[in-house]
Design a protein around this motif. Structure first.
Motif, mmCIF file in Angstrom:
data_model
loop_
_atom_site.group_PDB
_atom_site.id
_atom_site.type_symbol
_atom_site.label_atom_id
_atom_site.label_comp_id
_atom_site.label_asym_id
_atom_site.label_seq_id
_atom_site.Cartn_x
_atom_site.Cartn_y
_atom_site.Cartn_z
ATOM 1 N N ILE A 6 -3.635 10.733 -4.186
ATOM 2 C CA ILE A 6 -4.098 11.232 -5.484
ATOM 3 C C ILE A 6 -4.032 10.133 -6.536
ATOM 4 C CG2 ILE A 6 -3.521 12.801 -7.387
ATOM 5 C CD1 ILE A 6 -2.617 14.824 -5.217
ATOM 6 N N ARG A 7 -2.937 9.384 -6.546
ATOM 7 C CA ARG A 7 -2.778 8.306 -7.521
ATOM 8 C C ARG A 7 -3.888 7.262 -7.344
ATOM 9 N NH1 ARG A 7 2.217 7.157 -6.483
ATOM 10 N NH2 ARG A 7 3.009 8.641 -8.003
ATOM 11 N N PHE A 8 -4.172 6.916 -6.100
ATOM 12 C CA PHE A 8 -5.235 5.946 -5.825
ATOM 13 C C PHE A 8 -6.581 6.467 -6.336
ATOM 14 C CE2 PHE A 8 -8.799 4.707 -3.117
ATOM 15 C CZ PHE A 8 -8.775 3.328 -3.266
ATOM 16 N N ALA A 9 -6.890 7.721 -6.036
ATOM 17 C CA ALA A 9 -8.174 8.301 -6.431
ATOM 18 C C ALA A 9 -8.350 8.320 -7.940
ATOM 19 C CB ALA A 9 -8.304 9.714 -5.865
ATOM 20 N N LEU A 10 -7.313 8.740 -8.647
ATOM 21 C CA LEU A 10 -7.429 8.870 -10.101
ATOM 22 C C LEU A 10 -7.386 7.518 -10.804
ATOM 23 C CD1 LEU A 10 -5.308 12.078 -10.801
ATOM 24 C CD2 LEU A 10 -7.714 11.852 -10.141
ATOM 25 N N GLU A 11 -6.743 6.525 -10.191
ATOM 26 C CA GLU A 11 -6.704 5.189 -10.782
ATOM 27 C C GLU A 11 -7.954 4.378 -10.452
ATOM 28 O OE1 GLU A 11 -3.123 3.363 -9.400
ATOM 29 O OE2 GLU A 11 -1.812 4.567 -10.695
ATOM 30 N N ASN A 12 -8.661 4.774 -9.382
ATOM 31 C CA ASN A 12 -9.853 4.041 -8.938
ATOM 32 C C ASN A 12 -10.993 5.017 -8.668
ATOM 33 O OD1 ASN A 12 -8.503 1.190 -8.313
ATOM 34 N ND2 ASN A 12 -7.191 2.745 -7.386
ATOM 35 N N GLY B 149 -12.067 -0.808 -0.443
ATOM 36 C CA GLY B 149 -11.350 0.363 -0.938
ATOM 37 C C GLY B 149 -10.361 0.897 0.081
ATOM 38 N N PHE B 150 -10.769 0.969 1.345
ATOM 39 C CA PHE B 150 -9.868 1.460 2.375
ATOM 40 C C PHE B 150 -8.703 0.504 2.608
ATOM 41 C CE2 PHE B 150 -13.147 4.519 3.456
ATOM 42 C CZ PHE B 150 -12.376 5.625 3.776
ATOM 43 N N SER B 151 -8.947 -0.778 2.412
ATOM 44 C CA SER B 151 -7.860 -1.750 2.516
ATOM 45 C C SER B 151 -6.827 -1.502 1.415
ATOM 46 C CB SER B 151 -8.416 -3.176 2.408
ATOM 47 O OG SER B 151 -7.379 -4.130 2.434
ATOM 48 N N MET B 152 -7.324 -1.211 0.217
ATOM 49 C CA MET B 152 -6.430 -0.912 -0.906
ATOM 50 C C MET B 152 -5.611 0.350 -0.631
ATOM 51 S SD MET B 152 -9.227 -1.654 -3.924
ATOM 52 C CE MET B 152 -8.276 -0.848 -5.224
ATOM 53 N N LEU B 153 -6.287 1.390 -0.135
ATOM 54 C CA LEU B 153 -5.598 2.644 0.160
ATOM 55 C C LEU B 153 -4.604 2.447 1.298
ATOM 56 C CD1 LEU B 153 -5.231 5.675 -0.273
ATOM 57 C CD2 LEU B 153 -7.184 6.057 1.259
ATOM 58 N N GLY B 154 -5.019 1.703 2.325
ATOM 59 C CA GLY B 154 -4.145 1.449 3.461
ATOM 60 C C GLY B 154 -2.881 0.712 3.064
ATOM 61 N N SER B 155 -2.995 -0.190 2.102
ATOM 62 C CA SER B 155 -1.826 -0.937 1.631
ATOM 63 C C SER B 155 -0.804 -0.004 0.994
ATOM 64 C CB SER B 155 -2.252 -2.010 0.621
ATOM 65 O OG SER B 155 -3.054 -2.991 1.235
ATOM 66 N N ARG B 156 -1.301 1.020 0.306
ATOM 67 C CA ARG B 156 -0.397 1.992 -0.319
ATOM 68 C C ARG B 156 0.324 2.814 0.752
ATOM 69 N NH1 ARG B 156 -1.885 3.961 -6.044
ATOM 70 N NH2 ARG B 156 -3.145 2.278 -6.885
ATOM 71 N N PHE B 157 -0.394 3.171 1.806
ATOM 72 C CA PHE B 157 0.216 3.956 2.871
ATOM 73 C C PHE B 157 1.247 3.139 3.650
ATOM 74 C CE2 PHE B 157 -3.491 7.189 3.465
ATOM 75 C CZ PHE B 157 -3.070 7.843 2.323
ATOM 76 N N LYS B 158 0.977 1.849 3.850
ATOM 77 C CA LYS B 158 1.891 1.007 4.624
ATOM 78 C C LYS B 158 3.276 0.963 4.009
ATOM 79 C CE LYS B 158 -1.583 -2.047 6.692
ATOM 80 N NZ LYS B 158 -2.176 -3.402 6.692
ATOM 81 N N VAL B 159 3.326 1.033 2.693
ATOM 82 C CA VAL B 159 4.619 1.014 1.998
ATOM 83 C C VAL B 159 5.463 2.219 2.424
ATOM 84 C CG1 VAL B 159 5.727 1.138 -0.269
ATOM 85 C CG2 VAL B 159 3.658 -0.220 0.030
ATOM 86 N N LEU B 160 4.804 3.301 2.848
ATOM 87 C CA LEU B 160 5.515 4.538 3.179
ATOM 88 C C LEU B 160 5.972 4.599 4.633
ATOM 89 C CD1 LEU B 160 3.091 6.994 1.329
ATOM 90 C CD2 LEU B 160 5.217 5.997 0.460
#
Length: 206
Positions: A97-103, A68-79
């Motif tokens: 928020i998008r990550f939390a509500l989608e997963n 899960g943290f890998s998934m979240l980290g990937s979203r942050f890396k884009v930024l």
């Protein structure tokens, strides 16, 4: 592909299968009511096979937790390419928020359940590396904001970061756990989005 490479690939595929089967059962039955035998039956393998890769249920929970943290980290890396730190901070919150509500199930596992932390305690791990790394991304962004003149009068970047994280986490958790239902919000389906927008306006005035 050589024999060693094929075996390594098969091992990773089986580990992934175990995690997917476990996640499905955790959602359907609840973590407390899911056993290693349930997981083995779900993926049509023996209990012994599951134990080859994971020592117990908490080990599986921790593996999902890291996923899960890998998934979240990937979203942050884009930024990371967003040069303005305040804009990056705002975008991080939206992605969180998008990550939390989608997963929602994965988010619960990462931030609301004791099991992964109990695993770290059992392993005598002093630090929660996944959470620590994610928090440092937030904290470093807040520090960059302060260096550009934001958060005037505040000099505790750690406390500011914790305030932002805990506020956004609270909104996500209330929504995921259906606590926003029945509160008679005028537009409950947009309350998290609107709440975050208000938080950003408050931050802009600091």
């Amino acid at each position: 592909m050589g024999t060693a490479e094929r075996k390594a690939k098969e091992k990773e595929e089986l580990k992934h299968l175990i995690l997917e089967g476990a996640k499905k059962l955790f959602v359907e039955k609840g973590i407390e009511h899911t056993t290693i035998r349930n997981i083995a039956n779900e993926i049509n393998y023996s209990v012994g096979t599951v134990y080859v890769y994971y020592k117990d249920k908490n080990d599986i929970l921790h593996a999902l937790h890291m996923q899960g943290f890998s998934m979240l980290g990937s979203r942050f890396k884009v930024l990371f390419s967003v040069e303005n730190p305040m804009e990056r901070l705002k975008a991080m919150g939206k992605e969180y928020i998008r990550f939390a509500l989608e997963n929602p199930e994965m988010y619960d596992l990462m931030f609301n359940l004791r099991a992964p932390i109990e695993f770290l305690d059992a392993m005598k791990a002093e630090e929660w590396n996944e959470g620590r790394a994610t928090f440092f991304i937030l904290k470093n962004t807040v520090i960059a904001c302060m260096e550009q003149g934001h958060f005037k009068g505040l000099n505790d970047a750690e406390a500011v970061s914790f305030m932002i994280w805990s506020t956004v986490h609270g909104m996500c958790s209330l929504e995921i756990r259906d606590r926003c239902k029945g509160v008679a919000f005028e537009n409950p389906e947009t309350i998290v989005e609107r709440g975050y927008a208000i938080l950003l306006k408050m931050i802009d005035h600091i």
